[in-house]
Design a protein around this motif. Structure first.
Motif, PDB file in Angstrom:
ATOM      1  N   HIS A 164       0.818  -1.215   0.000  1.00 51.98           N
ATOM      2  CA  HIS A 164       0.000   0.000   0.000  1.00 51.98           C
ATOM      3  C   HIS A 164       0.856   1.271   0.000  1.00 51.98           C
ATOM      4  O   HIS A 164       0.436   2.304  -0.533  1.00 51.98           O
ATOM      5  CB  HIS A 164      -0.940  -0.022   1.210  1.00 51.98           C
ATOM      6  N   GLY A 210      -4.315  -1.529   1.400  1.00 48.89           N
ATOM      7  CA  GLY A 210      -5.161  -0.372   1.664  1.00 48.89           C
ATOM      8  C   GLY A 210      -6.308  -0.252   0.694  1.00 48.89           C
ATOM      9  O   GLY A 210      -6.410  -1.008  -0.285  1.00 48.89           O
ATOM     10  N   VAL A 211      -7.147   0.733   0.952  1.00 47.42           N
ATOM     11  CA  VAL A 211      -8.331   0.974   0.127  1.00 47.42           C
ATOM     12  C   VAL A 211      -7.948   1.688  -1.171  1.00 47.42           C
ATOM     13  O   VAL A 211      -8.317   1.277  -2.270  1.00 47.42           O
ATOM     14  CB  VAL A 211      -9.359   1.824   0.912  1.00 47.42           C
ATOM     15  N   MET A 212      -7.186   2.762  -1.045  1.00 47.16           N
ATOM     16  CA  MET A 212      -6.958   3.638  -2.193  1.00 47.16           C
ATOM     17  C   MET A 212      -5.848   3.145  -3.130  1.00 47.16           C
ATOM     18  O   MET A 212      -5.647   3.724  -4.190  1.00 47.16           O
ATOM     19  CB  MET A 212      -6.633   5.066  -1.718  1.00 47.16           C
ATOM     20  N   HIS A 245      -0.084   2.017   9.358  1.00 44.99           N
ATOM     21  CA  HIS A 245      -1.334   1.867   8.608  1.00 44.99           C
ATOM     22  C   HIS A 245      -1.719   0.383   8.663  1.00 44.99           C
ATOM     23  O   HIS A 245      -0.920  -0.464   8.281  1.00 44.99           O
ATOM     24  CB  HIS A 245      -1.088   2.319   7.163  1.00 44.99           C
ATOM     25  N   HIS A 247      -5.378  -2.146   8.249  1.00 41.67           N
ATOM     26  CA  HIS A 247      -6.826  -2.435   8.230  1.00 41.67           C
ATOM     27  C   HIS A 247      -7.093  -3.852   8.748  1.00 41.67           C
ATOM     28  O   HIS A 247      -7.943  -4.065   9.585  1.00 41.67           O
ATOM     29  CB  HIS A 247      -7.378  -2.345   6.796  1.00 41.67           C
ATOM     30  N   ASP A 287     -10.338   6.553  11.201  1.00 45.92           N
ATOM     31  CA  ASP A 287     -10.883   7.613  10.343  1.00 45.92           C
ATOM     32  C   ASP A 287     -12.303   7.256   9.889  1.00 45.92           C
ATOM     33  O   ASP A 287     -12.513   6.909   8.735  1.00 45.92           O
ATOM     34  CB  ASP A 287      -9.959   7.838   9.138  1.00 45.92           C
ATOM     35  N   GLU A 311     -13.916  -0.135  -0.220  1.00 44.78           N
ATOM     36  CA  GLU A 311     -14.511   0.789   0.748  1.00 44.78           C
ATOM     37  C   GLU A 311     -15.916   0.352   1.144  1.00 44.78           C
ATOM     38  O   GLU A 311     -16.317   0.495   2.295  1.00 44.78           O
ATOM     39  CB  GLU A 311     -14.518   2.218   0.190  1.00 44.78           C
ATOM     40  N   GLN A 318     -15.411  -0.898  10.066  1.00 47.60           N
ATOM     41  CA  GLN A 318     -14.561  -0.002  10.854  1.00 47.60           C
ATOM     42  C   GLN A 318     -15.386   0.758  11.897  1.00 47.60           C
ATOM     43  O   GLN A 318     -14.973   0.901  13.049  1.00 47.60           O
ATOM     44  CB  GLN A 318     -13.851   0.989   9.917  1.00 47.60           C
ATOM     45  N   ASP A 337      -7.642  11.259   7.955  1.00 50.43           N
ATOM     46  CA  ASP A 337      -7.237  11.027   6.560  1.00 50.43           C
ATOM     47  C   ASP A 337      -7.666  12.184   5.640  1.00 50.43           C
ATOM     48  O   ASP A 337      -7.898  11.989   4.437  1.00 50.43           O
ATOM     49  CB  ASP A 337      -7.758   9.696   6.013  1.00 50.43           C
TER      50      ASP A 337
HETATM   51  N1  ARG Z   1      -5.723   5.757   3.261  1.00 49.31           N
HETATM   52  C1  ARG Z   1      -6.638   4.704   3.577  1.00 49.31           C
HETATM   53  C2  ARG Z   1      -6.476   3.557   2.623  1.00 49.31           C
HETATM   54  O1  ARG Z   1      -6.307   3.798   1.470  1.00 49.31           O
HETATM   55  C3  ARG Z   1      -8.041   5.212   3.530  1.00 49.31           C
HETATM   56  C4  ARG Z   1      -9.048   4.321   4.087  1.00 49.31           C
HETATM   57  C5  ARG Z   1     -10.357   4.980   4.054  1.00 49.31           C
HETATM   58  N2  ARG Z   1     -11.446   4.148   4.464  1.00 49.31           N
HETATM   59  C6  ARG Z   1     -11.817   3.962   5.686  1.00 49.31           C
HETATM   60  N3  ARG Z   1     -12.879   3.235   5.880  1.00 49.31           N
HETATM   61  N4  ARG Z   1     -11.214   4.476   6.680  1.00 49.31           N
HETATM   62  O2  ARG Z   1      -6.507   2.446   3.044  1.00 49.31           O
END
Ligand code: ARG
Length: 423
Positions: A164, A210-212, A245, A247, A287, A311, A318, A337
């Motif tokens: 990520h 990550g998400v993005m 970071h 998740h 976040d 997402e 989350q 974020d």
């Molecule tokens: N920068 C983080 C990523 O890309 C953003 C995550 C946003 N989503 C959330 N549910 N917090 O993983």
């Protein structure tokens, strides 16, 4: 000659009064003690960027000192955000983001920093930036060249090849790798040393997908325990904190065991791991607003399809886990974020924190006392004598309606007034 000396004396005097705040007395409707939740009436004497005295009738005793009339406002300490990305044009997402030069991104950073400060955020942690643009912005702010919050900066975030914190947008032909990519215990140690060398005072690394990002799985752990321990050991030996970071559960757990100071996102944290975080003194920076932006206003801004899909799953989970962490009394900081969504809108997250289990006071504490603790700022995060004069003013009572924080009328940082809407 004497005349010349006299003129240079005057110039020095002028410059110094610009850089150091004058003596001021703040007269407000009330002050919130964010430790106790007490609202009380008093006046605050500010001198050289510090809160020198808090007493009821200061202005009667010290008639020569200028009084700032904020009689309609409630004063609270300057807010803090533990997770922002000030560098860059927030509108550029996915493939568009790689078209932006670092110079242009930094100029956007100047504007973003100002918006953040004027929204009442006097201290932020910037978690990841290329070319040490964050260090440059921080220095420009510290030297009063531009206005913005006090910044704690990481430089390029560390990450595994293809993770990520790398960028997988371009094919092999371009041989692109992000600046913080480092694999193996010695490479990561070297990267920590390099970041410190160029002015970072925080280390950020990616412990999961990550998400993005393209082609990463939010549930997959990135880095081994050994690599994470090397990052933490190296950073801590230089007195730098570490933000991870993470998740997915495995990455969260491993990062906590490795000794990181904060978990960013913490989306899939479970009850057992919340306990582990508590035992280790790890802060959670969750976040929980940004999901609504990504899937709402932001969804047509070039965000990758893959990111929208991730997402849709992670956002809800989350928030549920945020509630569990609140109920378990975990240490939670206010991290948003911002950068995915426009800067200066950071305070939007407060209402989500209240909706998902916090009292308004707890949400404010997350953005003041708790962030100050995580950042290692011993004399910030509350309005107290001998604390730094980072103070904001709002109309209304945030303990009754947390959304009043979205409209800040007065901002003072280091004893200098940057915004004053109330007479
Ligand atoms: N920068 C983080 C990523 O890309 C953003 C995550 C946003 N989503 C959330 N549910 N917090 O993983």
């Amino acid at each position: 000659m004497n005349k010349l000396l006299y003129i240079s004396f005057l110039v020095c005097l002028f410059v110094s009064t610009q850089l150091f705040s004058e003596q001021l007395i703040l007269h407000s409707k009330q002050i919130l003690n964010v430790d106790t939740g007490d609202l009380y009436q008093s006046q605050i004497l500010i001198e050289d960027g510090m809160i020198v005295k808090i007493e009821r009738d200061l202005s009667k005793k010290q008639k020569h000192i200028k009084v700032v009339d904020l009689s309609r406002l409630t004063l609270i300490p300057g807010l803090m955000d533990s997770h922002v990305h000030l560098i860059g044009n927030t509108k550029l997402k996915g493939y568009e983001s790689i078209s932006e030069s670092s110079y242009l991104a930094t100029i956007y950073g100047v504007d973003n920093a100002k918006k953040t400060l004027l929204a009442g955020f006097t201290t932020v942690r910037n978690v990841g930036a290329g070319n040490y643009a964050d260090v440059a912005l921080k220095e420009a702010i510290d030297r009063n060249v531009v206005s913005g919050p006090t910044m704690i900066v990481s430089g390029p975030a560390l990450g595994i090849t293809g993770g990520h914190c790398d960028s997988n947008l371009l094919p092999y032909d371009y041989e692109h790798k992000s600046q913080g990519v480092a694999d193996g215990p010695w490479e990561v140690r070297k990267m920590v040393r390099k970041n410190r060398k160029y002015g970072a005072n925080l280390i950020k690394f990616c412990a999961t997908g990550g998400v993005m990002s393209k082609n990463t799985n939010i549930n997959n752990k990135q880095y081994t325990l050994e690599e994470m321990q090397a990052i933490v050991d190296e950073a801590h030996s230089h007195g730098m904190k570490v933000a991870a970071h993470a998740h997915g559960l495995e990455g969260i757990k491993t990062a906590i065991i490795a000794g990181v100071d904060s978990i960013e996102h913490a989306s899939y944290i479970d009850d057992e791991t919340i306990e582990l975080a508590k035992q280790n003194g790890t802060y959670l920076s969750m976040d929980i607003y940004v999901s609504d932006f990504i899937l709402g206003e932001g969804k047509d801004q070039g965000i990758l399809k893959e990111s929208l899909e991730k997402e849709r799953v992670v956002g809800k989970i989350q928030r549920q886990n945020f509630k569990r962490a609140v109920n378990a009394n975990a240490k939670i900081t206010f991290g948003t974020d911002a950068g995915i969504y426009p800067h200066g809108k950071n305070a939007r997250q407060f209402r989500y924190m209240v909706e998902w289990g916090m009292t308004p006071l707890q949400a404010i504490q997350a953005s003041t006392i708790k962030t100050a603790e995580l950042f290692g700022l011993v004399n910030n995060g509350n309005i107290k004598e001998n604390f730094e004069a980072d103070i904001i003013g709002i109309e209304g009572n945030p303990l009754e309606d947390i959304t009043v924080l979205e409209n800040v009328s007065f901002v003072m940082k280091d004893g200098v007034i940057f915004k004053q809407q109330d007479g």
